[in-house]
Motif scaffolding. Structure first.
Motif, PDB file in Angstrom:
ATOM      1  N   GLU A 185       5.366  -1.501  -8.766  1.00  0.00           N
ATOM      2  CA  GLU A 185       6.105  -2.770  -8.717  1.00  0.00           C
ATOM      3  C   GLU A 185       7.605  -2.571  -8.956  1.00  0.00           C
ATOM      4  O   GLU A 185       8.391  -3.464  -8.677  1.00  0.00           O
ATOM      5  N   LYS A 186       8.004  -1.398  -9.450  1.00  0.00           N
ATOM      6  CA  LYS A 186       9.417  -1.107  -9.685  1.00  0.00           C
ATOM      7  C   LYS A 186      10.093  -0.486  -8.470  1.00  0.00           C
ATOM      8  O   LYS A 186      11.302  -0.273  -8.466  1.00  0.00           O
ATOM      9  N   ILE A 187       9.321  -0.198  -7.415  1.00  0.00           N
ATOM     10  CA  ILE A 187       9.855   0.454  -6.224  1.00  0.00           C
ATOM     11  C   ILE A 187      10.324  -0.599  -5.216  1.00  0.00           C
ATOM     12  O   ILE A 187       9.636  -1.580  -4.970  1.00  0.00           O
ATOM     13  N   VAL A 188      11.514  -0.374  -4.659  1.00  0.00           N
ATOM     14  CA  VAL A 188      12.053  -1.222  -3.595  1.00  0.00           C
ATOM     15  C   VAL A 188      12.329  -0.323  -2.398  1.00  0.00           C
ATOM     16  O   VAL A 188      13.002   0.700  -2.529  1.00  0.00           O
ATOM     17  N   LEU A 189      11.794  -0.684  -1.239  1.00  0.00           N
ATOM     18  CA  LEU A 189      12.015   0.086  -0.016  1.00  0.00           C
ATOM     19  C   LEU A 189      12.990  -0.670   0.876  1.00  0.00           C
ATOM     20  O   LEU A 189      12.835  -1.864   1.102  1.00  0.00           O
ATOM     21  N   ASP A 200       0.831  -1.203   0.000  1.00  0.00           N
ATOM     22  CA  ASP A 200       0.000   0.000   0.000  1.00  0.00           C
ATOM     23  C   ASP A 200       0.870   1.260   0.000  1.00  0.00           C
ATOM     24  O   ASP A 200       0.569   2.227  -0.698  1.00  0.00           O
ATOM     25  N   LEU A 201       1.930   1.237   0.791  1.00  0.00           N
ATOM     26  CA  LEU A 201       2.847   2.374   0.845  1.00  0.00           C
ATOM     27  C   LEU A 201       3.512   2.606  -0.504  1.00  0.00           C
ATOM     28  O   LEU A 201       3.651   3.745  -0.945  1.00  0.00           O
ATOM     29  N   LYS A 202       3.901   1.527  -1.182  1.00  0.00           N
ATOM     30  CA  LYS A 202       4.514   1.655  -2.505  1.00  0.00           C
ATOM     31  C   LYS A 202       3.538   2.278  -3.504  1.00  0.00           C
ATOM     32  O   LYS A 202       3.941   3.069  -4.353  1.00  0.00           O
TER      33      LYS A 202
END
Length: 73
Positions: free
Chosen positions: A40-44, A26-28
């Motif tokens: 889907e391309k974001i990595v935390l 949800d945060l992404k």
């Protein structure tokens, strides 16, 4: 409501307001809405811990005012 700051170290710093019971996925999606990138391309990350999409923020003990590292896959 908590506020989380995500920094990609390339000049983009995003402040996100969300609930503690939201998942990392949800945060992404909230970050993707502000930055214009696909979620889907974001990595935390925080140090060397990569956060998984299905776990909530309170399970990871992410609190108000925390900084996360934002990477692109």
């Amino acid at each position: 409501m908590i506020e989380i700051t995500c920094n990609d170290r390339l000049g983009k710093k995003v402040r996100i307001k969300c609930n503690a019971d939201d998942t990392i996925g949800d945060l992404k999606k909230l970050i993707a809405a502000q930055t214009g990138t696909h979620w889907e391309k974001i990595v935390l990350k925080k140090w060397y811990t990569i956060y998984k999409d299905h776990i909530t923020l309170e399970d990871y003990e992410i609190h108000d005012g925390m900084n996360l590292e934002l990477y692109y896959q």
